[in-house]
Scaffold this motif. Structure first.
Motif, PDB file in Angstrom:
ATOM      1  N   THR A  62     -32.264 -41.852 -27.820  1.00  0.00           N
ATOM      2  CA  THR A  62     -31.047 -42.150 -27.051  1.00  0.00           C
ATOM      3  C   THR A  62     -31.249 -41.819 -25.576  1.00  0.00           C
ATOM      4  OG1 THR A  62     -29.672 -41.665 -28.973  1.00  0.00           O
ATOM      5  CG2 THR A  62     -28.582 -41.648 -26.819  1.00  0.00           C
ATOM      6  N   ALA A  63     -30.890 -42.763 -24.734  1.00  0.00           N
ATOM      7  CA  ALA A  63     -30.945 -42.526 -23.295  1.00  0.00           C
ATOM      8  C   ALA A  63     -29.767 -41.659 -22.871  1.00  0.00           C
ATOM      9  CB  ALA A  63     -30.908 -43.851 -22.542  1.00  0.00           C
ATOM     10  N   VAL A  64     -29.989 -40.844 -21.877  1.00  0.00           N
ATOM     11  CA  VAL A  64     -28.932 -39.951 -21.395  1.00  0.00           C
ATOM     12  C   VAL A  64     -28.084 -40.702 -20.374  1.00  0.00           C
ATOM     13  CG1 VAL A  64     -28.433 -37.838 -20.128  1.00  0.00           C
ATOM     14  CG2 VAL A  64     -30.276 -37.874 -21.810  1.00  0.00           C
ATOM     15  N   SER A  65     -26.896 -41.095 -20.802  1.00  0.00           N
ATOM     16  CA  SER A  65     -25.908 -41.700 -19.919  1.00  0.00           C
ATOM     17  C   SER A  65     -24.541 -41.445 -20.514  1.00  0.00           C
ATOM     18  CB  SER A  65     -26.147 -43.207 -19.757  1.00  0.00           C
ATOM     19  OG  SER A  65     -25.816 -43.901 -20.949  1.00  0.00           O
ATOM     20  N   TYR A  66     -23.507 -41.666 -19.724  1.00  0.00           N
ATOM     21  CA  TYR A  66     -22.154 -41.413 -20.219  1.00  0.00           C
ATOM     22  C   TYR A  66     -21.849 -42.254 -21.454  1.00  0.00           C
ATOM     23  CZ  TYR A  66     -21.293 -38.920 -15.851  1.00  0.00           C
ATOM     24  OH  TYR A  66     -21.364 -38.025 -14.818  1.00  0.00           O
ATOM     25  N   GLU A  67     -22.239 -43.522 -21.417  1.00  0.00           N
ATOM     26  CA  GLU A  67     -21.889 -44.440 -22.501  1.00  0.00           C
ATOM     27  C   GLU A  67     -22.697 -44.173 -23.765  1.00  0.00           C
ATOM     28  OE1 GLU A  67     -20.463 -45.634 -18.811  1.00  0.00           O
ATOM     29  OE2 GLU A  67     -22.599 -45.427 -19.339  1.00  0.00           O
ATOM     30  N   SER A  92     -17.325 -28.716 -25.978  1.00  0.00           N
ATOM     31  CA  SER A  92     -16.613 -29.989 -26.007  1.00  0.00           C
ATOM     32  C   SER A  92     -17.503 -31.135 -26.479  1.00  0.00           C
ATOM     33  CB  SER A  92     -16.080 -30.322 -24.607  1.00  0.00           C
ATOM     34  OG  SER A  92     -15.271 -29.289 -24.108  1.00  0.00           O
ATOM     35  N   GLY A  93     -18.776 -30.854 -26.678  1.00  0.00           N
ATOM     36  CA  GLY A  93     -19.731 -31.906 -26.995  1.00  0.00           C
ATOM     37  C   GLY A  93     -20.048 -32.009 -28.469  1.00  0.00           C
ATOM     38  N   GLY A  94     -21.099 -32.745 -28.761  1.00  0.00           N
ATOM     39  CA  GLY A  94     -21.501 -32.956 -30.136  1.00  0.00           C
ATOM     40  C   GLY A  94     -22.971 -32.686 -30.327  1.00  0.00           C
ATOM     41  N   CYS A  95     -23.380 -32.578 -31.591  1.00  0.00           N
ATOM     42  CA  CYS A  95     -24.774 -32.313 -31.952  1.00  0.00           C
ATOM     43  C   CYS A  95     -25.455 -33.618 -32.318  1.00  0.00           C
ATOM     44  CB  CYS A  95     -24.841 -31.326 -33.114  1.00  0.00           C
ATOM     45  SG  CYS A  95     -24.126 -29.718 -32.729  1.00  0.00           S
ATOM     46  N   ILE A  96     -26.533 -33.933 -31.630  1.00  0.00           N
ATOM     47  CA  ILE A  96     -27.264 -35.176 -31.841  1.00  0.00           C
ATOM     48  C   ILE A  96     -28.545 -34.862 -32.594  1.00  0.00           C
ATOM     49  CG2 ILE A  96     -28.310 -37.169 -30.704  1.00  0.00           C
ATOM     50  CD1 ILE A  96     -26.552 -36.479 -28.247  1.00  0.00           C
ATOM     51  N   LEU A 129     -24.321 -41.464 -24.819  1.00  0.00           N
ATOM     52  CA  LEU A 129     -24.007 -40.196 -25.492  1.00  0.00           C
ATOM     53  C   LEU A 129     -22.689 -40.298 -26.242  1.00  0.00           C
ATOM     54  CD1 LEU A 129     -25.122 -37.493 -22.891  1.00  0.00           C
ATOM     55  CD2 LEU A 129     -26.331 -38.275 -24.919  1.00  0.00           C
ATOM     56  N   ALA A 130     -21.725 -41.007 -25.677  1.00  0.00           N
ATOM     57  CA  ALA A 130     -20.448 -41.191 -26.376  1.00  0.00           C
ATOM     58  C   ALA A 130     -20.631 -42.002 -27.651  1.00  0.00           C
ATOM     59  CB  ALA A 130     -19.447 -41.875 -25.453  1.00  0.00           C
ATOM     60  N   GLU A 131     -21.548 -42.960 -27.614  1.00  0.00           N
ATOM     61  CA  GLU A 131     -21.791 -43.805 -28.784  1.00  0.00           C
ATOM     62  C   GLU A 131     -22.322 -43.013 -29.972  1.00  0.00           C
ATOM     63  OE1 GLU A 131     -24.410 -46.828 -27.434  1.00  0.00           O
ATOM     64  OE2 GLU A 131     -22.888 -47.855 -26.209  1.00  0.00           O
ATOM     65  N   VAL A 132     -23.067 -41.946 -29.710  1.00  0.00           N
ATOM     66  CA  VAL A 132     -23.628 -41.150 -30.812  1.00  0.00           C
ATOM     67  C   VAL A 132     -22.792 -39.911 -31.115  1.00  0.00           C
ATOM     68  CG1 VAL A 132     -25.976 -41.992 -30.428  1.00  0.00           C
ATOM     69  CG2 VAL A 132     -25.198 -39.905 -29.238  1.00  0.00           C
ATOM     70  N   GLY A 133     -21.577 -39.860 -30.557  1.00  0.00           N
ATOM     71  CA  GLY A 133     -20.650 -38.798 -30.916  1.00  0.00           C
ATOM     72  C   GLY A 133     -20.701 -37.549 -30.065  1.00  0.00           C
TER      73      GLY A 133
END
Length: 531
Positions: free
Chosen positions: A412-417, A401-405, A419-423
């Protein structure tokens, strides 16, 4: 039972212990490499050396560094032994008497250990998960006692709300708000459900918690039941987790015998019972309405929402559903206080998160780190980079369900917001590292293939859309598609995402969209040139 009896159990357990404890991991990862046999051989070696009065061998849960298993830790010196074979048991016991030892030793200050902040996993590798006495000696069930004796249900919810805990199952919904909604909902009965249907490829966070510290989850469920007014709980666990199921069954039986589960818990009017329901391996049952259908004995398929389970869940009654890691945070929050927990993490993502760190990374296993840590710190410091020194290419969070960063965004800091910003998404906590050799198109096709197979088929966008996504990706991978079809691929992804009924279909395009966003050149290189 009152608090004095709880303390007495803890004191008897501490008095029973020997001066030296050999902790041997017997969770699934180490079990697969001989952990159970190793524990048996260690026990025999202690007996052969005549040191039973001073040395005890303890079958413990996961220690985290799964890639170095079976692991053994000798307490209180905290001596770490890695990749111990059963035929080395006598040698290890001899080393405690000063004899030479060739077994590989671990460093307690290794970043994999030193950079973690264990809250949910604080008992992992420290206690025997099949003995309730060890859990009580570690402070277990004191939070439940405090809640039912000293706090009103609304005060428990207020404490949880102030802590900032968000659901660890993927969506990140505020836990206190969900509990408050169930508490306010009217119904003749209410239920608490623990979602242990962990199905992401490469994810084993919940399995480890259930295997290593089952009473922590039971305690969280009991506190939840008290807070929302429920008297029945269900643990929904994947059938592929036989060890977790076995240890949960033992834990429930032990808690019942002590009067911690059942009627008039801790001599109060609060009654709470917990039963286990075993899932049949359907990934879609991780979605809460499909999970409810499965518990009720129906086919595991999602239904439209609203109404939400908090208002109409199991058999139409208000139902609180939290995943394993969320419930494992409850007792620590009640014991430590909301302010303590809220001081960890970021402004909007509080506390710690457990991740299963796997893939092309040197140090594989489970980590628990504070929210706000960067991806680079996780991959390079805790993970140690790639095993052969090849450059890290990307990391995927959130499973299928996730994405590849890409590595360029590892700041990128690990947080809900963020991670969503980078897809991508936090998801339940899977984290797969990829190096320069990884074919990103093939990776996207792999995850779409998984979602296609796991689709329940109820809604057309998911049932048909994932098949068409897979066919188009296969055409691209075979060099049969044109560059113009990349636009078709993206449009189809958006259609499936925006029109599917549940989270499976809505998130299935994420790996494709994120790899198109950051690695489009790999798609273009496989496409036929324009005429």
């Amino acid at each position: 039972m009152d608090i004095s009896e709880l303390h007495a159990i803890a004191e008897r357990e501490r008095a029973r212990r020997t001066s030296i404890r050999i902790h041997c991991c017997t969770s699934s990862g180490c079990m697969a490499s001989g952990g159970v046999v190793l524990h048996e051989q260690l026990t025999k070696a202690v007996s052969a050396a005549g040191r039973q009065a001073e040395i005890e061998t303890v079958a413990v849960g996961c220690m985290g560094f799964c890639g170095l298993g079976p692991m053994v830790v000798v307490e209180p010196e905290h001596l770490i032994f890695e990749r111990v074979r059963p035929d080395q048991a006598a040698e290890l016991v001899g080393a405690l008497a000063g004899k030479p030892c060739s077994i590989e030793r671990g460093d307690p200050q290794h970043p994999f250990f030193a950079r973690q902040l264990p809250i949910v996993r604080r008992n992992g590798g420290q206690i025997n998960p099949e003995r309730i006495e060890e859990y009580i000696a570690a402070g277990g069930y004191q939070a439940l006692y405090h809640a039912v004796h000293d706090l009103e249900p609304n005060e428990v919810i207020e404490e949880l709300t102030r802590s900032g805990l968000r659901g660890r199952g993927g969506a990140g919904y505020p836990t206190g708000l969900k509990w408050a909604t169930v508490a306010k909902s009217r119904g003749e009965r209410k239920f608490v459900v623990c979602n242990g249907d962990e199905g992401d490829p490469g994810a084993f966070m919940d399995r480890s918690i259930l295997e290593s510290d089952p009473h922590l989850v039971l305690e969280g469920m009991c506190i939840a039941g008290y807070a929302v007014g429920a008297s029945q709980g269900y643990l929904y666990v994947r059938g592929e987790y036989p060890l977790a199921i076995s240890r949960l069954q033992k834990a429930i039986g032990q808690a019942r015998r002590l009067g911690i589960l059942g009627s008039q818990i801790f001599d109060t009017a609060f009654d709470f019972k917990i039963d286990i329901r075993v899932g049949a391996g359907a990934f879609v049952c991780g979605e809460e309405t499909a999970l409810i259908a499965s518990i009720e004995g129906r086919r595991g398929q999602p239904r439209p929402r609203p109404p939400y389970p908090a208002e109409q869940g199991l058999w139409g009654f208000p139902t609180l559903i939290n995943n394993v890691e969320t419930l494992a945070n409850i007792a620590p929050i009640i014991n430590g206080g909301a302010d303590w927990y809220a001081s960890i993490g970021t402004a909007q993502s509080k506390g710690t998160k457990v991740f299963a760190l796997t893939g092309k990374v040197r140090n594989t296993g489970l980590i628990e780190v504070p929210m706000g840590i960067s991806l680079r710190e996780i991959v390079e410091d805790l993970g140690g980079g790639t095993p052969d020194g090849v450059a890290v290419k990307a990391v995927q969070t959130g499973g299928p369900s996730g994405g590849c960063i890409p590595a360029s965004l590892f700041h990128t800091a690990v947080s809900y917001e963020t991670l969503a910003e980078v897809g991508s998404i936090m998801g339940s906590g899977g984290m797969v590292v990829m190096d320069a050799s990884t074919d990103m198109v093939e990776l996207a096709r792999f995850y779409v293939d998984f979602c296609m197979d796991e689709s329940c088929g109820k809604c057309i966008p998911c049932r048909v859309g994932t098949i068409q996504l897979h066919r188009l990706l296969s055409r691209i991978r075979a060099g049969e598609a044109s560059r113009a079809e990349l636009d078709d691929l993206e449009q189809l992804c958006n259609l499936v995402r925006d029109t599917s009924l549940c989270g499976l279909g809505q998130s299935a395009p994420n790996p494709v969209l994120s790899t198109l966003r950051y690695f489009r050149e790999e798609y273009e290189a496989l496409c036929q040139p324009e005429p």
